[in-house]
Write an enzyme that holds these catalytic residues in place. Structure first.
Site, PDB file in Angstrom:
ATOM      1  N   GLU A  12     -24.843 -19.727  12.798  1.00  0.00           N
ATOM      2  CA  GLU A  12     -23.953 -20.639  13.236  1.00  0.00           C
ATOM      3  C   GLU A  12     -22.847 -19.993  14.595  1.00  0.00           C
ATOM      4  O   GLU A  12     -22.571 -19.154  14.354  1.00  0.00           O
ATOM      5  CB  GLU A  12     -22.983 -21.492  12.285  1.00  0.00           C
ATOM      6  CG  GLU A  12     -22.080 -22.431  12.870  1.00  0.00           C
ATOM      7  CD  GLU A  12     -21.250 -23.294  11.683  1.00  0.00           C
ATOM      8  OE1 GLU A  12     -21.843 -23.151  10.586  1.00  0.00           O
ATOM      9  OE2 GLU A  12     -20.629 -23.934  12.263  1.00  0.00           O
ATOM     10  N   GLU A  41     -22.292 -18.124   2.349  1.00  0.00           N
ATOM     11  CA  GLU A  41     -21.637 -17.868   3.724  1.00  0.00           C
ATOM     12  C   GLU A  41     -21.007 -16.535   3.549  1.00  0.00           C
ATOM     13  O   GLU A  41     -20.691 -16.201   2.325  1.00  0.00           O
ATOM     14  CB  GLU A  41     -20.341 -18.614   4.121  1.00  0.00           C
ATOM     15  CG  GLU A  41     -20.738 -20.104   4.663  1.00  0.00           C
ATOM     16  CD  GLU A  41     -19.362 -20.550   5.295  1.00  0.00           C
ATOM     17  OE1 GLU A  41     -18.510 -19.884   5.170  1.00  0.00           O
ATOM     18  OE2 GLU A  41     -19.510 -22.083   5.086  1.00  0.00           O
ATOM     19  N   ASP A  46     -21.018 -28.193   2.528  1.00  0.00           N
ATOM     20  CA  ASP A  46     -19.717 -28.169   2.501  1.00  0.00           C
ATOM     21  C   ASP A  46     -18.923 -28.830   3.482  1.00  0.00           C
ATOM     22  O   ASP A  46     -17.645 -29.098   3.324  1.00  0.00           O
ATOM     23  CB  ASP A  46     -18.934 -26.886   1.586  1.00  0.00           C
ATOM     24  CG  ASP A  46     -19.023 -25.857   2.873  1.00  0.00           C
ATOM     25  OD1 ASP A  46     -19.374 -25.955   3.863  1.00  0.00           O
ATOM     26  OD2 ASP A  46     -18.117 -24.826   2.473  1.00  0.00           O
ATOM     27  N   SER A  47     -19.654 -29.116   4.690  1.00  0.00           N
ATOM     28  CA  SER A  47     -18.994 -29.911   5.453  1.00  0.00           C
ATOM     29  C   SER A  47     -18.531 -31.460   4.982  1.00  0.00           C
ATOM     30  O   SER A  47     -17.944 -32.064   5.659  1.00  0.00           O
ATOM     31  CB  SER A  47     -20.010 -30.125   6.712  1.00  0.00           C
ATOM     32  OG  SER A  47     -21.181 -30.779   6.034  1.00  0.00           O
ATOM     33  N   ASP A  54     -24.609 -25.939  -0.528  1.00  0.00           N
ATOM     34  CA  ASP A  54     -23.412 -24.875  -0.253  1.00  0.00           C
ATOM     35  C   ASP A  54     -22.945 -24.348  -1.276  1.00  0.00           C
ATOM     36  O   ASP A  54     -22.402 -25.322  -2.142  1.00  0.00           O
ATOM     37  CB  ASP A  54     -22.767 -25.437   0.760  1.00  0.00           C
ATOM     38  CG  ASP A  54     -23.206 -25.264   2.427  1.00  0.00           C
ATOM     39  OD1 ASP A  54     -23.949 -24.530   2.457  1.00  0.00           O
ATOM     40  OD2 ASP A  54     -22.634 -25.905   3.103  1.00  0.00           O
ATOM     41  N   LYS A  92     -26.943 -21.960  -0.309  1.00  0.00           N
ATOM     42  CA  LYS A  92     -26.631 -21.275   0.924  1.00  0.00           C
ATOM     43  C   LYS A  92     -25.190 -20.706   0.721  1.00  0.00           C
ATOM     44  O   LYS A  92     -24.328 -21.002   0.083  1.00  0.00           O
ATOM     45  CB  LYS A  92     -26.476 -22.301   1.908  1.00  0.00           C
ATOM     46  CG  LYS A  92     -26.185 -21.781   3.236  1.00  0.00           C
ATOM     47  CD  LYS A  92     -26.380 -22.573   4.466  1.00  0.00           C
ATOM     48  CE  LYS A  92     -25.683 -23.730   4.922  1.00  0.00           C
ATOM     49  NZ  LYS A  92     -24.233 -23.417   5.202  1.00  0.00           N
TER      50      LYS A  92
HETATM   51  O1  KIV Z   1     -21.764 -27.566   5.628  1.00  0.00           O
HETATM   52  C1  KIV Z   1     -22.451 -27.598   6.535  1.00  0.00           C
HETATM   53  O2  KIV Z   1     -22.758 -28.798   6.805  1.00  0.00           O
HETATM   54  C2  KIV Z   1     -23.129 -26.228   7.115  1.00  0.00           C
HETATM   55  C3  KIV Z   1     -23.818 -26.528   8.479  1.00  0.00           C
HETATM   56  C4  KIV Z   1     -22.994 -26.765   9.655  1.00  0.00           C
HETATM   57  C5  KIV Z   1     -24.676 -25.364   8.788  1.00  0.00           C
HETATM   58  O3  KIV Z   1     -22.868 -25.237   6.529  1.00  0.00           O
HETATM   59 NA    NA Z   2     -21.313 -25.442   5.055  1.00  0.00          NA
END
Ligand code: KIV
Ligand code: NA
Length: 262
Positions: free
Chosen positions: A180, A113, A44-45, A83, A111
């Site tokens: 992280e 959080e 989600d980056s 994510d 994934k």
């Molecule tokens: O969203 C992302 O790119 C991430 C990584 C930085 C671990 O969660």
């Molecule tokens: Na992320």
């Protein structure tokens, strides 16, 4: 041959490392997988690097599913992790819904959080055939609650709590953990305490795998890079070579170095 969760589990057992990079579209997904990167994270980056947002909070499930589809089309053999976005795992029901959408979009793993409180969702997802990576330490979706992007687990109490959470999530059936911005020593302890693979970013070379945001390691993200970032374009003639150099550096444990850790 395609990388699966079993491939990464075996790497851990054999004391071998694995590489992960983010991707959000088909072209980069193809280059990354062809460079031999073991897993692709549809992070989600993308809120930051694709959308220009100042955090990942605005990213929606629909956007994550769209980018997961794009990445899945370009991929040739890497494991795809997607994510679950902000609030997507706020309840067990929402975690199931969000994860279903991402798996149907082409992810091999989701994934989430959070921390020990994710156990119930992980158990249920696992039972339904969805492997989960639990993202602990600095969880960017909680930036407003954390009061900024800061290293986590620095004092004894929070370190003990994180180690305990890692054990609880493994017990609940988590297939993988991601740490992280967690101090090197604590990251090493957690990696040794669990039998599932642990991915690090701003964590430790002792972790089983490493991840970076692709734009960061290509040196094209705006602003000052975080401590844990290394620009692999500096010594590369083209983008595929930078991906290959990163893969090699992770496998031979030359990245991350001490200067990338906390
Ligand atoms: O969203 C992302 O790119 C991430 C990584 C930085 C671990 O969660
Ligand atoms: Na992320």
């Amino acid at each position: 041959m395609s990388v699966t969760i079993r491939t990464l589990q075996k790497r851990k057992q054999d004391g071998e490392k694995f590489s992960v990079l983010t991707a959000y579209d088909a072209c980069f997904s193809k280059l990354i997988s062809e460079a031999g990167i073991d897993a692709i994270l549809v992070g989600d980056s993308l809120g930051n690097v694709i959308q220009g947002q100042s955090s990942t909070v605005p990213v929606t499930l629909e956007q994550m599913a769209y980018h997961t589809e794009c990445v899945a089309r370009g991929n040739s053999g890497s494991l795809i992790i997607a994510d679950v976005p902000f609030m997507g795992a706020a309840t067990v029901e929402r975690a199931l819904e969000s994860s279903t959408a991402l798996m149907q979009a082409g992810a091999n793993m989701v994934k989430l959080e959070g921390s020990a409180w994710l156990a119930e969702s992980i158990e249920l997802l696992n039972r339904n055939g969805i492997p989960v990576c639990a993202h602990m330490g600095l969880t960017p979706q909680a930036v407003n609650a954390l009061g900024g992007y800061r290293v986590q687990g620095k004092d004894d109490d929070s370190a003990t709590e994180m180690l305990e959470a890692a054990r609880i999530l493994e017990q609940a059936g988590a297939a993988m953990l991601l740490l992280e911005c967690v101090p090197r020593e604590l990251s090493t302890r957690i990696t040794q305490a669990v039998n599932i693979p642990v991915i690090g970013i701003g964590a430790a070379p002792e972790c089983d795998g490493q991840v970076l945001v692709m734009h960061d390691m290509l040196g094209i993200s705006p602003g000052k890079p975080a401590r844990f970032v290394k620009n692999f374009m500096t010594d590369a003639s083209d983008i595929p070579s930078a991906f290959k150099a990163y893969h090699e550096a992770v496998l031979n444990v030359s990245f991350p170095a001490e200067e990338h850790c906390f």
